[in-house]
Write an enzyme that holds these catalytic residues in place. Structure first.
Site, PDB file in Angstrom:
ATOM      1  N   TYR A 179       0.872  -1.367  -0.113  1.00 38.54           N
ATOM      2  CA  TYR A 179      -0.175   0.056  -0.249  1.00 38.54           C
ATOM      3  C   TYR A 179       1.011   1.065  -0.308  1.00 38.54           C
ATOM      4  CZ  TYR A 179      -2.987   3.736   1.281  1.00 38.54           C
ATOM      5  OH  TYR A 179      -4.162   4.592   2.031  1.00 38.54           O
ATOM      6  N   GLY A 193      -5.865   4.689  -0.299  1.00 36.64           N
ATOM      7  CA  GLY A 193      -7.254   4.932   0.008  1.00 36.64           C
ATOM      8  C   GLY A 193      -8.390   4.087  -0.979  1.00 36.64           C
TER       9      GLY A 193
END
Length: 506
Positions: free
Chosen positions: A50, A57
């Protein structure tokens, strides 16, 4: 010079912020940070991580091309530099930088050492980024506010420098500083954490401790003015309850009043056997705002101390996402950026300081209401009753400011609003809580300033300045150097501000 190494205590943190102590980065920190950076650089090459090779998000499902990975970080920083409202005071921003620097120094963030160096220089040279009050929801941390810090670190945005608001590029040129070059995840590592709410929280606790100390001193002075009995301060009475805060407040009151000629012993009066009248001339017990100070300020003191402990844990924690674990050669995804610990503590703190403000307002009212104190003229008016007004005008200010604190004490912690396409479906609002707490604390200083002026006026009316304790006498002398004894009506707002400054600075 304080060297950032393994652990930063709250006292060390405060010395850097409030005493302008310079900082250095230890070789151990630099090795730790570099090791984390090198591991992430290698580990991320064939994995989905990530914020390294994904969007952010709810857009984390989109892969980012290899050639776009660094630009992704710049896009994140610039797009989230969207704060509004008043700029945070430079001291609050400096505290936020230090909190972020200490977190990134733990080696769990995979950032390049150049980032650590530049943040150190911002602190040591008093260059504070323009960061606004409004923007963060407190989970994914202080995204918007920290974006403004990141913006400065890449050489963009604005800073406060030598009392002026200037372009970052201009100040960097003057100081010979170079912006960082984003390497892997510097944008996300800077922004994804709780450092702004934590930094503001540290300043809040520092000021809250001052308020508790002043409240104890003012409470002692009022007990002297009315010649109160000392048994409500006694070790025997207060040790009948087990609460540490109550015992500590009572102890500090006894110490402050040790050399007072005004505090009385009950055995010399009501226990003398000479009180035979049906309606006693001697007051048997004082009003709660005088008699119950240890019980009121005790839990406030404990709240301040507990908040301090939580803040110290937070700025010594890794609070971004993901966490880079070099020892176990793994990258863990989770929610360490969530600000609930700080949000809840800020709400507790502002409730406690509001109660302190309420105590001060009631003590002030006691002094100003001749019908209940029975020893002072109305509004401690040293002039001509009816023609002069004494402290009547400033009481309105104290009352309205106390009322504002009562309203502001409603909790932010429970005001989560989902956002970010419901990815952030429950958030902390921690920075809002910290900013509002700072306002409550500032208001409290204003109310205590008015109470202090009333106290010194009362001491003069009763001609007690040679009988009060040495602690109260020093406070009296300091305030009288700021504001003279007044019988004629005065324009009060400059004096209130000067006494407020005195309370904050001492």
């Amino acid at each position: 010079m304080k060297t950032i190494n393994e652990y930063l205590s709250l006292k060390e943190f405060e010395s850097i912020i409030f005493e302008n102590q310079k900082i250095a980065i230890s070789e151990a920190v630099l090795r730790r940070v570099k090791r984390s950076f090198n591991f992430l650089n290698e580990f991320s090459k064939n994995k989905v991580i990530y914020g390294v090779n994904t969007g952010f998000g709810p857009m984390a499902q989109y892969r980012i091309k290899e050639e776009d990975r660094l630009q992704l970080q710049y896009n994140l920083i610039r797009s989230h530099s969207s704060g509004t409202g008043k700029p945070l005071e430079p001291k609050l921003v400096k505290a936020a930088i230090l909190a972020r620097l200490n977190t990134l120094s733990l080696g769990y963030s995979g950032v390049h050492p150049s980032l650590i160096h530049l943040m150190k220089e911002l602190i040591n040279r008093d260059i504070t980024p323009l960061i606004f009050e409004h923007g963060g929801v407190g989970a994914s941390g202080d995204l918007v506010q920290l974006a403004h810090l990141a913006l400065v670190l890449i050489g963009e945005g604005e800073v406060f420098y030598k009392g002026e608001r200037k372009d970052t590029a201009t100040v960097f040129a003057l100081e010979g500083l170079e912006p960082i070059q984003v390497e892997i995840r510097e944008g996300l590592a800077l922004m994804n954490g709780t450092s702004v709410m934590t930094g503001i929280g540290v300043v809040n606790v520092f000021n809250a401790n001052k308020l508790v100390d002043w409240s104890i001193k003012l409470s002692c002075a009022i007990n002297e003015i009315v010649k109160a009995y000392d048994d409500h301060l006694s070790e025997e009475l207060n040790h009948a309850k087990r609460h540490k805060g109550q015992r500590e407040v009572a102890k500090r009151m006894r110490e402050n009043l040790a050399d007072s000629s005004l505090i009385r012993k009950r055995e010399d009066h009501l226990y003398s056997g000479e009180n035979t009248e049906d309606v006693f001339k001697e007051k048997v017990q004082e009003y709660y705002s005088l008699r119950c100070v240890p019980q009121i300020l005790g839990p406030i003191l404990e709240t301040v101390n507990n908040t301090a402990s939580i803040l110290e844990d937070e700025f010594n924690s890794a609070n971004d996402n993901p966490i880079i674990d070099v020892e176990n050669r793994h990258v863990y995804h989770g929610g360490n950026f969530h600000g609930d610990y700080i949000s809840l503590e800020m709400d507790k703190l502002k409730i406690a300081i509001t109660k302190l403000t309420m105590l001060a307002e009631r003590q002030l009212n006691y002094l100003l209401n001749s019908k209940i104190n029975e020893i002072l003229p109305p509004f401690v008016n040293l002039g001509t009753l009816g023609f002069n007004f004494g402290m009547q005008g400033v009481q309105f200010t104290a009352t309205s400011t106390t009322a504002e604190n009562q309203m502001l004490s409603n909790p932010m912690y429970i005001h989560s609003i989902p956002n970010n396409n419901d990815n952030q479906d429950i958030v902390s609002m921690g920075t809002n809580a910290a900013v509002i707490t700072a306002k409550v604390i500032e208001n409290a200083f204003e109310v205590l300033s008015i109470e202090m002026i009333a106290i010194v006026q009362a001491i003069d009316y009763l001609d007690q300045k040679e009988a009060i304790s040495s602690v109260t006498k020093k406070m009296y002398d300091d305030v009288r150097a700021i504001i003279p004894t007044f019988k004629e009506d005065q324009v009060m707002y400059p004096y209130i501000q000067k006494v407020k400054d005195y309370l904050i600075e001492n």
